[in-house]
Write a protein that holds these residues in place. Structure first.
Motif, PDB file in Angstrom:
ATOM      1  N   GLY A  28       0.832  -1.197   0.000  1.00  0.00           N
ATOM      2  CA  GLY A  28       0.000   0.000   0.000  1.00  0.00           C
ATOM      3  C   GLY A  28       0.862   1.240   0.000  1.00  0.00           C
ATOM      4  N   ALA A  29       0.691   2.066   1.029  1.00  0.00           N
ATOM      5  CA  ALA A  29       1.431   3.320   1.114  1.00  0.00           C
ATOM      6  C   ALA A  29       2.674   3.177   1.976  1.00  0.00           C
ATOM      7  N   VAL A  30       3.190   1.958   2.125  1.00  0.00           N
ATOM      8  CA  VAL A  30       4.311   1.725   3.028  1.00  0.00           C
ATOM      9  C   VAL A  30       5.518   1.282   2.230  1.00  0.00           C
ATOM     10  N   ASN A  31       6.694   1.842   2.567  1.00  0.00           N
ATOM     11  CA  ASN A  31       7.936   1.473   1.896  1.00  0.00           C
ATOM     12  C   ASN A  31       9.001   1.319   2.967  1.00  0.00           C
ATOM     13  N   CYS A  32       9.198   0.102   3.478  1.00  0.00           N
ATOM     14  CA  CYS A  32      10.110  -0.138   4.593  1.00  0.00           C
ATOM     15  C   CYS A  32      11.402  -0.747   4.083  1.00  0.00           C
ATOM     16  N   ARG A  33      12.518  -0.355   4.716  1.00  0.00           N
ATOM     17  CA  ARG A  33      13.797  -0.950   4.375  1.00  0.00           C
ATOM     18  C   ARG A  33      14.513  -1.346   5.644  1.00  0.00           C
ATOM     19  N   VAL A  34      15.124  -2.494   5.600  1.00  0.00           N
ATOM     20  CA  VAL A  34      15.939  -2.934   6.715  1.00  0.00           C
ATOM     21  C   VAL A  34      17.281  -3.322   6.153  1.00  0.00           C
ATOM     22  N   ALA A  35      18.325  -3.194   6.959  1.00  0.00           N
ATOM     23  CA  ALA A  35      19.662  -3.278   6.415  1.00  0.00           C
ATOM     24  C   ALA A  35      20.016  -4.605   5.748  1.00  0.00           C
ATOM     25  N   GLY A  36      19.986  -4.915   4.457  1.00  0.00           N
ATOM     26  CA  GLY A  36      20.545  -5.966   3.639  1.00  0.00           C
ATOM     27  C   GLY A  36      19.940  -7.297   3.480  1.00  0.00           C
ATOM     28  N   SER A  37      18.750  -7.469   2.966  1.00  0.00           N
ATOM     29  CA  SER A  37      18.180  -8.802   2.819  1.00  0.00           C
ATOM     30  C   SER A  37      17.360  -8.944   1.558  1.00  0.00           C
ATOM     31  N   ARG A  38      16.865 -10.108   1.317  1.00  0.00           N
ATOM     32  CA  ARG A  38      16.068 -10.373   0.134  1.00  0.00           C
ATOM     33  C   ARG A  38      14.622 -10.681   0.514  1.00  0.00           C
ATOM     34  N   THR A  39      13.739 -10.450  -0.428  1.00  0.00           N
ATOM     35  CA  THR A  39      12.312 -10.541  -0.128  1.00  0.00           C
ATOM     36  C   THR A  39      11.711 -11.805  -0.734  1.00  0.00           C
ATOM     37  N   ARG A  40      10.824 -12.438  -0.012  1.00  0.00           N
ATOM     38  CA  ARG A  40       9.992 -13.506  -0.579  1.00  0.00           C
ATOM     39  C   ARG A  40       8.550 -13.278  -0.113  1.00  0.00           C
ATOM     40  N   THR A  41       7.613 -13.669  -0.905  1.00  0.00           N
ATOM     41  CA  THR A  41       6.195 -13.464  -0.581  1.00  0.00           C
ATOM     42  C   THR A  41       5.600 -14.750  -0.046  1.00  0.00           C
ATOM     43  N   THR A  42       4.933 -14.656   1.089  1.00  0.00           N
ATOM     44  CA  THR A  42       4.321 -15.825   1.705  1.00  0.00           C
ATOM     45  C   THR A  42       2.925 -16.053   1.160  1.00  0.00           C
ATOM     46  N   GLU A  43       2.312 -17.152   1.553  1.00  0.00           N
ATOM     47  CA  GLU A  43       1.008 -17.526   0.998  1.00  0.00           C
ATOM     48  C   GLU A  43      -0.082 -16.531   1.362  1.00  0.00           C
ATOM     49  N   ASP A  44       0.028 -15.903   2.530  1.00  0.00           N
ATOM     50  CA  ASP A  44      -1.046 -14.987   2.939  1.00  0.00           C
ATOM     51  C   ASP A  44      -0.822 -13.569   2.434  1.00  0.00           C
ATOM     52  N   GLY A  45       0.148 -13.407   1.553  1.00  0.00           N
ATOM     53  CA  GLY A  45       0.366 -12.090   0.971  1.00  0.00           C
ATOM     54  C   GLY A  45       1.350 -11.238   1.721  1.00  0.00           C
ATOM     55  N   THR A  46       1.905 -11.747   2.815  1.00  0.00           N
ATOM     56  CA  THR A  46       2.898 -10.957   3.549  1.00  0.00           C
ATOM     57  C   THR A  46       4.256 -11.105   2.895  1.00  0.00           C
ATOM     58  N   MET A 456      25.219  -4.433  -9.517  1.00  0.00           N
ATOM     59  CA  MET A 456      24.379  -3.500  -8.773  1.00  0.00           C
ATOM     60  C   MET A 456      23.130  -4.180  -8.209  1.00  0.00           C
ATOM     61  N   LEU A 457      22.557  -5.091  -8.983  1.00  0.00           N
ATOM     62  CA  LEU A 457      21.326  -5.739  -8.545  1.00  0.00           C
ATOM     63  C   LEU A 457      21.545  -6.622  -7.324  1.00  0.00           C
ATOM     64  N   ARG A 458      22.782  -6.983  -7.058  1.00  0.00           N
ATOM     65  CA  ARG A 458      23.087  -7.859  -5.930  1.00  0.00           C
ATOM     66  C   ARG A 458      23.421  -7.082  -4.663  1.00  0.00           C
ATOM     67  N   LYS A 459      23.484  -5.759  -4.742  1.00  0.00           N
ATOM     68  CA  LYS A 459      23.877  -4.954  -3.588  1.00  0.00           C
ATOM     69  C   LYS A 459      22.879  -3.837  -3.361  1.00  0.00           C
ATOM     70  N   ASN A 460      23.028  -3.204  -2.214  1.00  0.00           N
ATOM     71  CA  ASN A 460      22.243  -2.008  -1.934  1.00  0.00           C
ATOM     72  C   ASN A 460      23.192  -0.858  -1.665  1.00  0.00           C
ATOM     73  N   TYR A 461      22.904   0.286  -2.244  1.00  0.00           N
ATOM     74  CA  TYR A 461      23.818   1.423  -2.182  1.00  0.00           C
ATOM     75  C   TYR A 461      23.280   2.573  -1.340  1.00  0.00           C
ATOM     76  N   GLY A 462      22.295   2.291  -0.514  1.00  0.00           N
ATOM     77  CA  GLY A 462      21.818   3.303   0.418  1.00  0.00           C
ATOM     78  C   GLY A 462      20.983   4.374  -0.246  1.00  0.00           C
ATOM     79  N   CYS A 463      21.178   5.612   0.189  1.00  0.00           N
ATOM     80  CA  CYS A 463      20.344   6.732  -0.243  1.00  0.00           C
ATOM     81  C   CYS A 463      21.093   7.643  -1.199  1.00  0.00           C
ATOM     82  N   VAL A 464      20.332   8.373  -1.986  1.00  0.00           N
ATOM     83  CA  VAL A 464      20.865   9.371  -2.913  1.00  0.00           C
ATOM     84  C   VAL A 464      20.119  10.670  -2.669  1.00  0.00           C
ATOM     85  N   ARG A 465      20.822  11.770  -2.770  1.00  0.00           N
ATOM     86  CA  ARG A 465      20.189  13.094  -2.653  1.00  0.00           C
ATOM     87  C   ARG A 465      20.630  13.946  -3.833  1.00  0.00           C
TER      88      ARG A 465
END
Length: 896
Positions: A28-46, A456-465
């Motif tokens: 929805g309107a949420v964009n959370c980041r935590v330091a260095g991991s990969r995402t998978r989607t569970t059966e209940d949509g989480t 680049m796709l394998r790493k995270n480079y933090g923030c840009v301003r």
């Protein structure tokens, strides 16, 4: 709801399970980041983020970044439990991190953390950076600005949901990127038309063709032969032009916009812009009948895409980008052209005989003029190449001079200049260590681009301003310069040789240069034109650099190198980080991050992980952070710490100049010249010494913009240090300690003069200021800060002192390339053997700068043989005594 060892973040809708590594969870309107991991989607949509156990063992707390626009969100931080999982459940709406947080709704364990570190960015009002110069462009400063612009705040441009489109509902949320891209205003008629024919038919190109033909066929005057030669040169011109020109495709821009949204969300946490700055740029683009020329600092290859992407997201026409022909590689070059890039030679005159390529120059000039005449926007990188040092490189004003000439020739009535500052937590190139270790730069290739994207796709480079400064009128700037007195510039040799060796350089070398500029202040006067364009380029780079936000990695790297080189407890590092960011804000520089200091420090340490060691104390709750002592690690930390260099440079020069004067006066005291007053410093003499050092370091940093005197800069620095209590005014001893005769020259060279032509006798710089004497506070806190300032400059001074020692080995002429390589190996050897206190003093960019400075100073003299530049000692520095004086001059400013 409370859990032992856990905290709960509540979102609107479905629960989100977050692990202990940096990645993004979007719901929805949420964009959370935590330091260095990969995402998978569970059966209940989480969404569940897999954690990295090794990193979790190293740190007990990680940051969750939340970025949004519109309704906003609430950020909650967590302590991780035994399984390293943070549970996120539904109910309350989240607020943006820059908004005020409701502490009462936080869980008790979270409340204890936030109560410990209540030091968010809002403790000090965020400065609004990027206003144009009130001295050079006063009308432009008022034209696009209004009082509500600073309050518009920041926006994360890669956070897109259905609120950024005209549609709502489930399907709009799923297709928000596609809908957003399709709704951008990009049309074919917005871009240039008939460029090749218009350029080839221009009078400048036709004249160049005739000139080339006449030179090649000077003896053959037959009409038929001449016509064939003209046709041949015209075909050559068409080929060169077709290799150069851009061909913007609106469809490809949309497709690239969607692709970049996906990619940037993958390897950046956020790309922040100030909405007020973009409002000024958008107003200039729509309401003023003048093309915009964007002049960004250059730190990464992503810069090209970043500017175009941000303008595309705000319905501002994509600029034509001046790109080096090193990027003209198969397939990739087509993509660049379709996105607005046009290729120019890195060196305009690449002919084997070294002569000017009249045809190519005329094509480039005419093409640029035609773009501006058709109201196209330009994007030019004044530095010419990416900065390998983390500091802006000296400006190369070739393309800027073409823009100035086009306006002065009447092709266009005016141009709006937009300096742009760009700051990265971590550049996608990671570092330039291979080049700083003396290895040749790898040529760009399609395979290299593909590998770079995959990496680049394998790493995270933090923030840009990205900071777009206030557009200003080029016409107004030039009109202002015509009303000013611009004395002929003095060389570094003229300025400093009298100070270093107490002798005038050979006057015959400067007989013509010491004259004033003639009264003519038009662009037809070549010396005046060159100086005005050079000053404009310096002004733009200074503005872009000062507007660039300071990132968390810059502060942490600077603290580790110049305050805690031997290691520091994490709690102490966080405390100093907080103090440093408050100090930066007080100097009217902006920050590229927000949030709890402890978590931001953890975020920076995660990005700098290859350069730091983290060890645990006997107490499991504390960690010791130490910078690695390897050469690559020191080079990389130095690169990021240089993002802070311009913030403290004036104070650092004052601190080093204070050190030099104290040493000088101590030596004089030993000879019985000054008695017991050797710890008192004349403010006038201190500023004079600082001005000399700033000129000596002119290839490292620009201390003042051309419309500002160095005295004003260093006067402000001294005043600031007095306010801090680091320097103390010794007013009571002033009368009795004022010497009857000044121990320094009464007449100073123009560049060292501290009084501007417009300064009144009743100004603040009167007799009371001039006669003031100062001393350094003996307070441990003040001494610590003073030492920190001196250490900021110490690697640079160590590199120059090493170069001054190496000069003694130059017994016969040597090729410049060979000399530079041997000097680099010498400095690197000093670092590896532990002779050098600062390993980062051996970076290749510093080596090249020392050679350039010594040539400008008259220590090294150039001599060309068979087109190869050879270096030899000048007559002035043939005597060993003068070389020793040069070394002593540099060592006087160095912290031993």
């Amino acid at each position: 709801m409370e859990f032992k060892g856990y905290s709960v973040i509540k979102t609107r809708g479905r629960p989100v399970c977050v692990g202990a590594q940096p990645e993004k969870v979007q719901r929805g309107a949420v964009n959370c980041r935590v330091a260095g991991s990969r995402t998978r989607t569970t059966e209940d949509g989480t969404s569940c983020l897999n954690r990295d156990v090794n990193r979790r063992r190293r740190f007990s707390r990680f940051i969750v970044f939340v970025g949004s626009e519109g309704e906003g969100m609430d950020v909650s931080m967590a302590l991780w439990g035994q399984d390293g999982v943070l549970l996120v459940n539904s109910a309350d709406r989240l607020k943006h991190p820059c908004e005020e947080q409701d502490r009462s709704s936080s869980p008790s364990v979270l409340r204890s953390v936030t109560n410990t570190w209540k030091d968010g960015l809002l403790n000090r009002k965020r400065p609004f950076v990027g206003r144009c110069c009130h001295s050079c462009t006063p009308q432009s400063q008022e034209r696009l600005f209004n009082s509500s612009i600073p309050s518009l705040g920041l926006r994360n441009v890669i956070y897109i949901n259905e609120t950024h489109t005209r549609h709502r509902g489930w399907l709009a949320r799923r297709l928000s990127y596609v809908l957003f891209v399709l709704e951008r205003d990009v049309r074919k008629d917005m871009f240039a038309r008939n460029m090749v024919d218009n350029v080839l038919n221009s009078s400048k190109v036709q004249s160049a063709i005739e000139e080339v033909v006449s030179e090649a066929h000077a003896e053959d005057q037959e009409a038929g032969t001449h016509q064939k030669a003209v046709s041949k040169v015209t075909r050559k011109a068409r080929t060169l032009l077709q290799e150069m020109v851009a061909s913007i495709s609106p469809s490809l821009i949309r497709l690239t916009g969607w692709t970049l949204l996906k990619l940037f969300n993958g390897f950046f946490w956020s790309i922040q812009i100030h909405k007020g700055q973009l409002e000024m740029v958008k107003k200039a683009a729509t309401e003023h009948n003048a093309p915009l020329v964007f002049l960004p600092v250059h730190k990464s290859h992503i810069d090209y895409l970043l500017i175009t992407f941000i303008l595309f997201c705000h319905n501002i026409k994509a600029p034509h980008i001046a790109a080096g022909n090193n990027l003209n590689i198969p397939i990739f070059s087509t993509l660049i052209r379709k996105l607005g890039g046009f290729f120019i030679r890195r060196k305009l005159d690449e002919a084997p005989d070294g002569k000017k390529d009249v045809l190519y120059r005329s094509l480039l000039h005419s093409y640029t003029e035609e773009l501006l005449r058709q109201q196209q926007f330009l994007e030019v990188y004044l530095e010419g190449t990416r900065s390998r040092s983390g500091k802006p490189s000296p400006a190369r004003a070739g393309m800027l001079s073409i823009v100035v000439d086009a306006m002065c020739a009447g092709s266009i009535p005016d141009v709006l200049i937009v300096p742009v500052g760009i700051s990265y937590d971590r550049i996608i190139e990671g570092n330039y260590n291979s080049e700083q270790l003396g290895k040749p730069k790898k040529n760009e290739s399609l395979w290299g681009v593909a590998c770079g994207v995959f990496r680049m796709l394998r790493k995270n480079y933090g923030c840009v301003r990205v900071d777009f400064t206030q557009p200003f009128s080029l016409k107004e700037y030039l009109d202002t310069q015509r009303c000013r007195h611009l004395p002929a510039p003095l060389t570094l040799e003229q300025i400093l040789i009298p100070t270093i060796i107490a002798a005038r350089p050979d006057q015959a070398l400067f007989n013509g240069e010491e004259e004033e500029h003639p009264d003519s202040r038009e662009m037809s006067d070549e010396p005046w034109r060159r100086q005005v364009i050079s000053n404009l380029a310096k002004h733009v780079l200074f503005t872009a650099s000062k507007s660039s936000a300071i990132m968390s990695t810059h502060i942490v790297a600077c603290l580790l190198l110049y305050k805690h080189r031997q290691g520091v407890l994490l709690s102490k590092l966080v405390e100093d980080f907080f103090n440093m960011k408050e100090e930066i804000l007080s100097r009217d520089f902006d920050l590229g991050f927000s949030g709890n200091s402890e978590d931001v420090v953890m975020h920076a340490l995660n990005l700098l992980g290859n350069c730091v060691n983290v060890t645990s104390t006997n107490r499991n709750t504390e960690f010791i952070i130490t910078p690695k002592n390897t050469v690559p690690a020191l080079f990389e930390l130095n690169f990021y710490s240089n993002g802070l260099f311009h913030v403290f440079i004036a104070d650092a020069i004052i601190a080093c100049s204070t050190l030099a004067l104290l040493r000088e006066q101590t030596a004089e005291t030993c000879e019985g010249e000054l008695g017991s007053s050797s710890n008192l410093l004349s403010q006038e003499r201190l500023i004079l010494r600082a001005a000399g050092l700033s000129h000596f370091l002119s290839n490292e940093v620009l201390v003042a913009i051309p419309c500002q005197t160095v005295y004003q800069v260093f006067q402000d620095a001294v005043t600031r240090l007095i306010q801090y209590g680091v320097l103390i005014v010794a007013e009571e001893d002033q009368e009795e300690l004022s010497p009857s005769e000044e121990p320094w020259p009464k007449k100073f060279p123009e560049p060292l003069s501290w009084r501007s032509d417009e300064e009144d006798e009743d100004s603040d710089f009167g007799e009371e200021q001039r006669d003031r004497y100062l001393k350094v506070s003996s307070s441990p806190e003040h001494q610590e800060f003073f030492t920190f300032l001196q250490r900021v400059l110490s690697p640079v001074m160590e590199a120059y002192s090493g170069a001054a020692i190496f000069v003694h080995s130059l017994l016969s002429p040597m090729a410049e390339r060979e000399y530079t390589q041997k000097l680099f190996k010498y400095l690197l050897m000093r670092t590896e053997k532990g002779v050098a206190a600062y390993g980062e003093s051996a970076t290749h960019y510093l080596v090249k700068n020392t050679v350039k400075t010594f040539k400008e100073l008259g220590v090294l003299k150039e001599r060309y043989e068979d087109g190869v530049c050879h270096l030899e000692l000048s007559a002035t520095f043939q005597p060993q005594a003068n070389r020793n004086k040069l070394l002593q001059y540099i060592l006087g400013f160095s912290l031993l």
